[in-house]
Scaffold this active site. Structure first.
Site, PDB file in Angstrom:
ATOM      1  N   HIS A 138      -7.344  -4.413  10.111  1.00 15.63           N
ATOM      2  CA  HIS A 138      -7.061  -4.188   8.690  1.00 15.63           C
ATOM      3  C   HIS A 138      -5.762  -4.878   8.272  1.00 15.63           C
ATOM      4  CE1 HIS A 138      -4.874  -0.294   9.878  1.00 15.63           C
ATOM      5  NE2 HIS A 138      -3.975  -0.901   9.121  1.00 15.63           N
ATOM      6  N   ASP A 175       0.819  -1.217   0.000  1.00 17.19           N
ATOM      7  CA  ASP A 175       0.000   0.000   0.000  1.00 17.19           C
ATOM      8  C   ASP A 175       0.852   1.266   0.000  1.00 17.19           C
ATOM      9  OD1 ASP A 175       0.905  -0.234   2.618  1.00 17.19           O
ATOM     10  OD2 ASP A 175      -1.047  -0.717   3.451  1.00 17.19           O
ATOM     11  N   GLU A 193      -9.740  -2.012   4.976  1.00 20.31           N
ATOM     12  CA  GLU A 193     -10.382  -1.612   6.216  1.00 20.31           C
ATOM     13  C   GLU A 193     -11.673  -2.418   6.453  1.00 20.31           C
ATOM     14  OE1 GLU A 193      -8.978   0.123   8.404  1.00 20.31           O
ATOM     15  OE2 GLU A 193      -8.520   2.179   7.830  1.00 20.31           O
ATOM     16  N   ASN A 216      -7.619  -2.553  14.318  1.00 22.31           N
ATOM     17  CA  ASN A 216      -9.012  -2.833  13.939  1.00 22.31           C
ATOM     18  C   ASN A 216      -9.110  -4.022  12.973  1.00 22.31           C
ATOM     19  OD1 ASN A 216      -8.056  -1.803  11.549  1.00 22.31           O
ATOM     20  ND2 ASN A 216      -9.670  -0.270  11.280  1.00 22.31           N
TER      21      ASN A 216
HETATM   22  C1  GLP Z   1      -0.475   0.320   8.392  1.00 25.08           C
HETATM   23  C2  GLP Z   1      -0.222  -0.528   7.169  1.00 25.08           C
HETATM   24  C3  GLP Z   1      -0.464  -1.989   7.427  1.00 25.08           C
HETATM   25  C4  GLP Z   1       0.186  -2.405   8.735  1.00 25.08           C
HETATM   26  C5  GLP Z   1      -0.405  -1.606   9.860  1.00 25.08           C
HETATM   27  C6  GLP Z   1       0.097  -2.005  11.212  1.00 25.08           C
HETATM   28  O1  GLP Z   1      -1.794   0.682   8.529  1.00 25.08           O
HETATM   29  N1  GLP Z   1      -1.025  -0.126   6.060  1.00 25.08           N
HETATM   30  O2  GLP Z   1       0.056  -2.744   6.350  1.00 25.08           O
HETATM   31  O3  GLP Z   1      -0.020  -3.778   8.942  1.00 25.08           O
HETATM   32  O4  GLP Z   1      -0.059  -0.244   9.610  1.00 25.08           O
HETATM   33  O5  GLP Z   1       1.112  -1.149  11.635  1.00 25.08           O
HETATM   34  P1  GLP Z   1       2.033  -1.421  12.868  1.00 25.08           P
HETATM   35  O6  GLP Z   1       2.885  -2.583  12.499  1.00 25.08           O
HETATM   36  O7  GLP Z   1       2.831  -0.157  13.022  1.00 25.08           O
HETATM   37  O8  GLP Z   1       1.148  -1.693  14.030  1.00 25.08           O
END
Ligand code: GLP
Length: 248
Positions: free
Chosen positions: A138, A67, A143, A136
């Site tokens: 995702h 992404d 989402e 949440n």
């Molecule tokens: C972002 C990314 C996701 C990732 C998520 C979790 O939203 N788009 O791909 O899994 O963050 O982030 P973290 O690892 O900092 O909790």
């Protein structure tokens, strides 16, 4: 689905990097699907160490990211392109031509999504798709919603994701509210899927992802249907499952 529980975040990173390194050694031109976020940072550090100390060779590897924020150029410090360069890609011998991240500054989002999908399909999707998970539930930026979205698309980020990710921006207002994300088709078409999580903040999402109903309200839950999914979590991230008799 295979569930590997380790005692802490460091062990999660070691275990994950070993899986990726084995693939890179067995299939030097493998396709890796990669996420951003805090969770994979230790994995990327360990892979960099293996490149430096153990000759782990990425020269033929192709890597695509899941992404990118809409409205941030690849030179913006909080863009996912910059994140990947800084924390991983700049430190290994991967060819820049073999790294792919959606263009957050595209003037035609639909075309960018379509072309990203076509490229992933032409690769045959990922040999190993690594994923983190949002609080949440995702995955990538898929989402919670009324349906799973198959293709690469423009996602409107939820208030909870903006809350969780705005910590990286100077202010909440600077955080983009939309992103281009791969969809469930690319994720579910990967040959191997590895989802990683650590810490109590992910405990609810992990319990529902691994043991709850498969529902687009909890996007991670779709991985229960993947034929070759591995979840690597620390004990804190498993604490809401009741597996350790500790669900407070
Ligand atoms: C972002 C990314 C996701 C990732 C998520 C979790 O939203 N788009 O791909 O899994 O963050 O982030 P973290 O690892 O900092 O909790």
């Amino acid at each position: 689905m295979k569930l590997i529980c380790v005692s802490n975040e460091n062990e999660m990173s070691i275990e994950t990097s070993r899986l990726i390194a084995s693939l890179v050694r067995i299939k030097p031109n493998a396709i890796l699907g990669l996420p951003t976020g805090s969770t994979p940072l230790g994995t990327y550090s360990e892979l960099i160490r293996m490149f430096i100390e153990e000759n782990l060779d990425f020269s033929k590897i192709r890597a695509f990211n899941v992404d990118e924020y809409i409205g941030l150029s690849g030179y913006h410090p909080q863009s996912y392109r910059m994140f990947m360069q800084k924390h991983f890609l700049d430190h290994i011998n991967i060819s820049p031509d073999n790294t792919f991240i959606p263009d957050g500054m595209t003037d035609d989002i639909d075309r960018e999504c379509r072309e990203y999908d076509e490229r992933l399909e032409s690769f045959g999707f990922a040999d190993l798709q690594l994923l983190g998970i949002g609080p949440n539930g995702h995955i990538a930026f898929n989402e919670p919603g009324d349906q799973f979205i198959a293709h690469t698309h423009c996602a409107t980020l939820t208030a909870s994701t903006i809350e969780a990710n705005s910590r990286f921006f100077d202010s909440r207002d600077q955080m983009p509210s939309r992103a281009i994300t791969i969809g469930m088709r690319a994720i579910m078409s990967s040959k191997r899927l590895v989802l990683i999580a650590s810490g109590r903040a992910k405990a609810d999402a992990i319990a529902k992802t691994c043991f709850g109903p498969v529902t687009p309200q909890m996007p991670g839950s779709i991985i229960q249907l993947h034929p070759n999914a591995t979840v690597i979590v620390d004990e804190a991230a498993l604490s809401a499952t009741g597996l350790f008799g500790d669900d407070d």
